[in-house]
Design a protein around this motif. Structure first.
Motif, short mmCIF file in Angstrom:
data_model
loop_
_atom_site.label_atom_id
_atom_site.label_comp_id
_atom_site.label_asym_id
_atom_site.label_seq_id
_atom_site.Cartn_x
_atom_site.Cartn_y
_atom_site.Cartn_z
N ILE A 111 13.22 4.04 4.51
CA ILE A 111 13.06 5.38 3.94
C ILE A 111 14.13 6.25 4.59
O ILE A 111 14.39 6.15 5.78
N GLU A 112 14.78 7.08 3.79
CA GLU A 112 15.86 7.89 4.33
C GLU A 112 15.62 9.37 4.10
O GLU A 112 14.79 9.76 3.28
N ASP A 113 16.37 10.17 4.86
CA ASP A 113 16.20 11.62 4.75
C ASP A 113 17.22 12.25 3.82
O ASP A 113 17.42 13.46 3.84
N SER A 114 17.86 11.43 2.98
CA SER A 114 18.75 11.94 1.95
C SER A 114 17.94 12.18 0.67
O SER A 114 17.21 11.30 0.22
N SER A 115 18.08 13.36 0.10
CA SER A 115 17.27 13.76 -1.05
C SER A 115 17.81 13.21 -2.37
O SER A 115 17.09 13.19 -3.37
N THR A 149 12.09 0.74 8.40
CA THR A 149 13.33 1.31 8.91
C THR A 149 13.46 2.75 8.44
O THR A 149 13.29 3.03 7.25
N ALA A 150 13.76 3.65 9.37
CA ALA A 150 13.95 5.07 9.03
C ALA A 150 15.41 5.43 9.24
O ALA A 150 15.99 5.16 10.30
N ARG A 151 15.99 6.05 8.21
CA ARG A 151 17.42 6.32 8.19
C ARG A 151 17.70 7.82 8.25
O ARG A 151 17.12 8.60 7.52
N ALA A 152 18.65 8.20 9.12
CA ALA A 152 19.16 9.58 9.19
C ALA A 152 20.54 9.59 8.55
O ALA A 152 21.47 8.96 9.05
#
Length: 275
Positions: A111-115, A149-152
């Motif tokens: 999951i990523e923090d890009s919208s 996995t967490a993505r910045a």
């Protein structure tokens, strides 16, 4: 047949043993089988590679999941799925993508923090953390040890703020993510800084890092998992374009000397049959 539970446990074990491992990114069943035949221990899907097969710059969550299902069925290897922003802005809706990913046969996902929106490409900090928390809850509710996995994504969207990137990774770690990921980290010194700030495994994507770096160097720097994202797809397309230009511009066909041997393809494709 290796069960999904066995694959999930094997995937977790790769993240706890000493050293680093490479997790290449196939974009279809055929490339997955070729990588499995070469002896890789796990695979990760690539949304960019998939989009390339569609001739598109974007790809839907449904298409991502269908692609993952085909890749997971093609080999006995553990598969982690690139879920982009999980197909939703709201935390609970995004977390549902984790459950759906597990249903495809995947044993990990991101999951990523890009919208995905050009005007505001990165979620506000609080929402980004809330989304990871919801994804963690979804992963923990599954009957397998699903590796989240967490993505910045700051560095891929012109936000060259390493401090904020590390802050986000640390918050995602505290929220329960199993692996941390900051695509766009390039040089070894910066990689070491990021890894040193975290306690959980870090995934480096070589599609955006210094290509001179090697597996031993990255392992020594503390990187646990090395992926390539859409790099292999783009490399394959570069070869395709080179052969097309040769035909168009020169009327010649010397590229056929470098074709993959038919036997190598048939051996890999015969190794595992689709259900």
């Amino acid at each position: 047949m290796t069960s999904q539970l066995e694959k999930a446990k094997a995937f977790r074990a790769l993240h706890t043993r000493p050293g680093a491992f490479i997790i290449p990114n196939p974009w279809d069943a055929g490339t997955a089988k070729l990588l499995a035949a070469m002896g890789f221990e796990a695979l990760a899907t690539t949304s960019l590679g998939l989009a390339n097969t569609f001739g598109s710059s974007t790809v839907s969550l449904d298409a991502i999941l269908d692609n993952c299902r085909a890749i997971a069925a093609a080999t006995e290897l553990p598969v982690s799925v690139d879920l982009e922003n999980c197909g939703a802005h709201e935390a609970k809706r995004a977390a549902d993508a984790i459950r759906r990913a597990a249903e495809t046969g995947a044993v990990g996902g991101s999951i990523e923090d890009s919208s995905g929106e050009r005007e505001c490409p990165i979620y506000d900090f609080a929402l980004a953390v809330e989304r990871v928390q919801a994804a963690v809850e979804a992963a923990r509710s599954l009957p397998i040890p699903f590796t989240l996995t967490a993505r910045a994504e700051n560095l891929l969207h012109g936000r060259n703020d390493l401090d904020d990137t590390i802050k986000r990774l640390q918050a995602f770690e505290a929220a329960g993510a199993d692996v941390l990921y900051a695509p766009g980290v390039h040089d070894l010194a910066t990689i070491k800084t990021v890894v040193a700030s975290l306690k959980k495994p870090f995934n480096l994507v070589m599609g955006f890092a210094d290509p001179a770096l090697t597996l031993p160097q990255l392992a020594a720097a503390g990187v646990k998992r090395i992926s390539v994202g859409g790099a292999m797809s783009r490399y394959a397309l570069a070869a395709f374009l080179k052969s097309a230009r040769e035909m168009k511009e020169n009327g010649s066909f010397t590229y056929v000397r470098e074709m993959a041997p038919i036997k190598e393809l048939r051996d890999a494709f015969a190794a595992v049959s689709l259900p």
